[in-house]
Design a protein around this motif. Sequence first.
Motif, PDB file in Angstrom:
ATOM      1  N   PRO A  57     121.170  72.675   3.450  1.00 17.28           N
ATOM      2  CA  PRO A  57     119.968  72.604   4.304  1.00 17.28           C
ATOM      3  C   PRO A  57     118.668  72.745   3.516  1.00 17.28           C
ATOM      4  O   PRO A  57     117.699  72.022   3.766  1.00 17.28           O
ATOM      5  N   ALA A  58     118.659  73.664   2.554  1.00 14.28           N
ATOM      6  CA  ALA A  58     117.449  73.856   1.746  1.00 14.28           C
ATOM      7  C   ALA A  58     117.164  72.629   0.896  1.00 14.28           C
ATOM      8  O   ALA A  58     116.001  72.233   0.710  1.00 14.28           O
ATOM      9  N   LYS A  59     118.229  71.994   0.383  1.00 16.21           N
ATOM     10  CA  LYS A  59     118.037  70.796  -0.431  1.00 16.21           C
ATOM     11  C   LYS A  59     117.461  69.649   0.393  1.00 16.21           C
ATOM     12  O   LYS A  59     116.624  68.884  -0.090  1.00 16.21           O
ATOM     13  N   ILE A  60     117.913  69.518   1.644  1.00 16.65           N
ATOM     14  CA  ILE A  60     117.385  68.467   2.513  1.00 16.65           C
ATOM     15  C   ILE A  60     115.904  68.687   2.755  1.00 16.65           C
ATOM     16  O   ILE A  60     115.087  67.749   2.664  1.00 16.65           O
ATOM     17  N   SER A  61     115.521  69.913   3.056  1.00 18.31           N
ATOM     18  CA  SER A  61     114.105  70.225   3.293  1.00 18.31           C
ATOM     19  C   SER A  61     113.270  69.963   2.046  1.00 18.31           C
ATOM     20  O   SER A  61     112.159  69.425   2.118  1.00 18.31           O
ATOM     21  N   GLU A  62     113.821  70.339   0.905  1.00 13.48           N
ATOM     22  CA  GLU A  62     113.127  70.119  -0.366  1.00 13.48           C
ATOM     23  C   GLU A  62     112.968  68.626  -0.631  1.00 13.48           C
ATOM     24  O   GLU A  62     111.897  68.160  -1.050  1.00 13.48           O
ATOM     25  N   LEU A  63     114.014  67.871  -0.379  1.00  6.03           N
ATOM     26  CA  LEU A  63     113.976  66.422  -0.583  1.00  6.03           C
ATOM     27  C   LEU A  63     112.921  65.770   0.290  1.00  6.03           C
ATOM     28  O   LEU A  63     112.128  64.927  -0.179  1.00  6.03           O
ATOM     29  N   MET A  64     112.876  66.158   1.561  1.00 12.45           N
ATOM     30  CA  MET A  64     111.888  65.572   2.462  1.00 12.45           C
ATOM     31  C   MET A  64     110.469  65.892   2.010  1.00 12.45           C
ATOM     32  O   MET A  64     109.573  65.041   2.048  1.00 12.45           O
ATOM     33  N   ALA A  65     110.264  67.125   1.546  1.00 12.94           N
ATOM     34  CA  ALA A  65     108.937  67.521   1.074  1.00 12.94           C
ATOM     35  C   ALA A  65     108.520  66.703  -0.145  1.00 12.94           C
ATOM     36  O   ALA A  65     107.396  66.177  -0.212  1.00 12.94           O
ATOM     37  N   SER A 105     103.908  54.872   1.659  1.00 11.49           N
ATOM     38  CA  SER A 105     105.040  54.987   2.564  1.00 11.49           C
ATOM     39  C   SER A 105     106.164  55.748   1.880  1.00 11.49           C
ATOM     40  O   SER A 105     106.226  55.825   0.649  1.00 11.49           O
ATOM     41  N   SER A 106     107.045  56.321   2.694  1.00 13.77           N
ATOM     42  CA  SER A 106     108.182  57.075   2.164  1.00 13.77           C
ATOM     43  C   SER A 106     109.458  56.601   2.847  1.00 13.77           C
ATOM     44  O   SER A 106     109.455  56.345   4.056  1.00 13.77           O
ATOM     45  N   PRO A 107     110.558  56.509   2.115  1.00 11.48           N
ATOM     46  CA  PRO A 107     111.817  56.107   2.747  1.00 11.48           C
ATOM     47  C   PRO A 107     112.306  57.211   3.680  1.00 11.48           C
ATOM     48  O   PRO A 107     112.286  58.389   3.316  1.00 11.48           O
ATOM     49  N   PRO A 108     112.736  56.877   4.885  1.00 12.68           N
ATOM     50  CA  PRO A 108     113.223  57.903   5.807  1.00 12.68           C
ATOM     51  C   PRO A 108     114.566  58.466   5.378  1.00 12.68           C
ATOM     52  O   PRO A 108     115.419  57.739   4.868  1.00 12.68           O
ATOM     53  N   ILE A 109     114.751  59.760   5.602  1.00 14.30           N
ATOM     54  CA  ILE A 109     116.040  60.394   5.364  1.00 14.30           C
ATOM     55  C   ILE A 109     116.906  60.236   6.605  1.00 14.30           C
ATOM     56  O   ILE A 109     116.492  60.567   7.715  1.00 14.30           O
ATOM     57  N   HIS A 139     107.410  63.145   0.537  1.00 12.11           N
ATOM     58  CA  HIS A 139     106.118  63.011   1.204  1.00 12.11           C
ATOM     59  C   HIS A 139     104.980  63.652   0.410  1.00 12.11           C
ATOM     60  O   HIS A 139     103.937  64.009   0.977  1.00 12.11           O
ATOM     61  N   GLY A 140     105.162  63.783  -0.901  1.00 14.91           N
ATOM     62  CA  GLY A 140     104.072  64.204  -1.776  1.00 14.91           C
ATOM     63  C   GLY A 140     103.827  65.688  -1.846  1.00 14.91           C
ATOM     64  O   GLY A 140     102.814  66.118  -2.411  1.00 14.91           O
ATOM     65  N   GLU A 141     104.718  66.496  -1.308  1.00 19.02           N
ATOM     66  CA  GLU A 141     104.526  67.942  -1.336  1.00 19.02           C
ATOM     67  C   GLU A 141     105.187  68.563  -2.570  1.00 19.02           C
ATOM     68  O   GLU A 141     105.944  67.896  -3.293  1.00 19.02           O
ATOM     69  N   ASP A 142     104.881  69.837  -2.793  1.00 25.33           N
ATOM     70  CA  ASP A 142     105.406  70.593  -3.928  1.00 25.33           C
ATOM     71  C   ASP A 142     106.130  71.819  -3.382  1.00 25.33           C
ATOM     72  O   ASP A 142     105.604  72.932  -3.398  1.00 25.33           O
ATOM     73  N   ALA A 175     114.518  62.291  -5.033  1.00 26.98           N
ATOM     74  CA  ALA A 175     113.225  61.889  -4.473  1.00 26.98           C
ATOM     75  C   ALA A 175     112.527  60.889  -5.379  1.00 26.98           C
ATOM     76  O   ALA A 175     111.975  59.886  -4.911  1.00 26.98           O
ATOM     77  N   GLU A 176     112.541  61.124  -6.680  1.00 31.72           N
ATOM     78  CA  GLU A 176     111.877  60.183  -7.593  1.00 31.72           C
ATOM     79  C   GLU A 176     112.591  58.833  -7.617  1.00 31.72           C
ATOM     80  O   GLU A 176     111.939  57.780  -7.647  1.00 31.72           O
ATOM     81  N   THR A 177     113.919  58.863  -7.588  1.00 32.07           N
ATOM     82  CA  THR A 177     114.673  57.609  -7.555  1.00 32.07           C
ATOM     83  C   THR A 177     114.269  56.772  -6.355  1.00 32.07           C
ATOM     84  O   THR A 177     114.024  55.557  -6.461  1.00 32.07           O
ATOM     85  N   PHE A 178     114.162  57.418  -5.198  1.00 27.13           N
ATOM     86  CA  PHE A 178     113.854  56.668  -3.987  1.00 27.13           C
ATOM     87  C   PHE A 178     112.365  56.396  -3.824  1.00 27.13           C
ATOM     88  O   PHE A 178     111.989  55.448  -3.125  1.00 27.13           O
ATOM     89  N   ARG A 179     111.541  57.145  -4.517  1.00 25.16           N
ATOM     90  CA  ARG A 179     110.124  56.775  -4.537  1.00 25.16           C
ATOM     91  C   ARG A 179     109.934  55.495  -5.358  1.00 25.16           C
ATOM     92  O   ARG A 179     109.094  54.649  -5.024  1.00 25.16           O
ATOM     93  N   VAL A 180     110.715  55.339  -6.412  1.00 28.62           N
ATOM     94  CA  VAL A 180     110.667  54.091  -7.185  1.00 28.62           C
ATOM     95  C   VAL A 180     111.145  52.925  -6.326  1.00 28.62           C
ATOM     96  O   VAL A 180     110.517  51.862  -6.281  1.00 28.62           O
ATOM     97  N   LEU A 181     112.269  53.112  -5.639  1.00 32.44           N
ATOM     98  CA  LEU A 181     112.788  52.052  -4.778  1.00 32.44           C
ATOM     99  C   LEU A 181     111.787  51.681  -3.695  1.00 32.44           C
ATOM    100  O   LEU A 181     111.583  50.496  -3.395  1.00 32.44           O
TER     101      LEU A 181
END
Length: 334
Positions: free
Chosen positions: A131-139, A159-163, A142-145, A87-93
Amino acid sequence: MKLSILEQSPVLSGMNAHDALKQTTELAQWADKLGYHRFWVAEHHSTDSLAGSTPEVLAAHLAGKTENIRIGTGGILLPHYSAYKVAETFRVLETLHPGRIDLGVGRAPGGKPNVNLALNKNKFPSVEDYPAKISELMAYLHGEDPQGMGISATPHGNSSPPIWMLGSSGTSARLAADIGASYSFAHFINGHGGTKAMERYLNYFNASIQQQEPKGNVSVFAVCAETDEQAEYLAASLDLAILKIEQGKQIRRFPTPDEALNYSYSMFEEERIQENRSRIIVGSPDKVKMELESLAESYFVDEVIINTIVTPFEARLKSYELLAKAFQLTPRST
């Protein structure tokens, strides 16, 4: 209809990995000028014939070398990695190139079985955690914890890159639908059952923080030339390469068409090549255009991602150019 490109950075005959990555860069710039919609790079490990082992690094490079085309991964093999770090890698991108980044993810090993061990401290990653990792990644994107740890994936942005979930089965389609991600079916890997998988995705899609409506595309091998005969000649090298990979033989370079045509095939191998043509579209611009449109219609999508691996490199560039003209893509000035 949108046309996009999946690039595996193939090492062609007479070339090396440096050449392959240089060609990937040139191809991305060419696709940007021709008007292609997006350009994804793959993740393959311990594979001599494919140079792209770190798509997140390559995507960063390509985004900086292009102007308009969407750049993404096809895809990050998430079971190997921390969802937070991805998530951090793609937030930088996304911060560097807002609105142009796609995060394609998959769950395949990306190489030989021992790749799993090398990437995961001598342990096999748990597919059940995917599945849990995908949900965690999406969260995180989008700025969630999601773990309640008092952290967030930075840098923050508007903005956030779409999965995009990549798959070649109904299982991945249903997971993409349940989580509310976009879905890309790898027809170039599995030429059967894809339409049912996409239908499952469309029928069971749940709205998410990322998107309210389903969004899908399909990827396929394609070889286009001025004539059907010329395209068949070029495609011979891809036929042989796929056959060797299926046989478990690691190829160091993609063969030339002449090498493929001079190869002595058994009857079984010839039958297997014909079977593999279910995931390859070969021909003149009009023929390939018609078959790509038919493929998109059967998948209920308005975007096809093309993967063209032929020798020489100039023939790859020409194949993509012919299709851009056939589909009347709008050229860009870059």
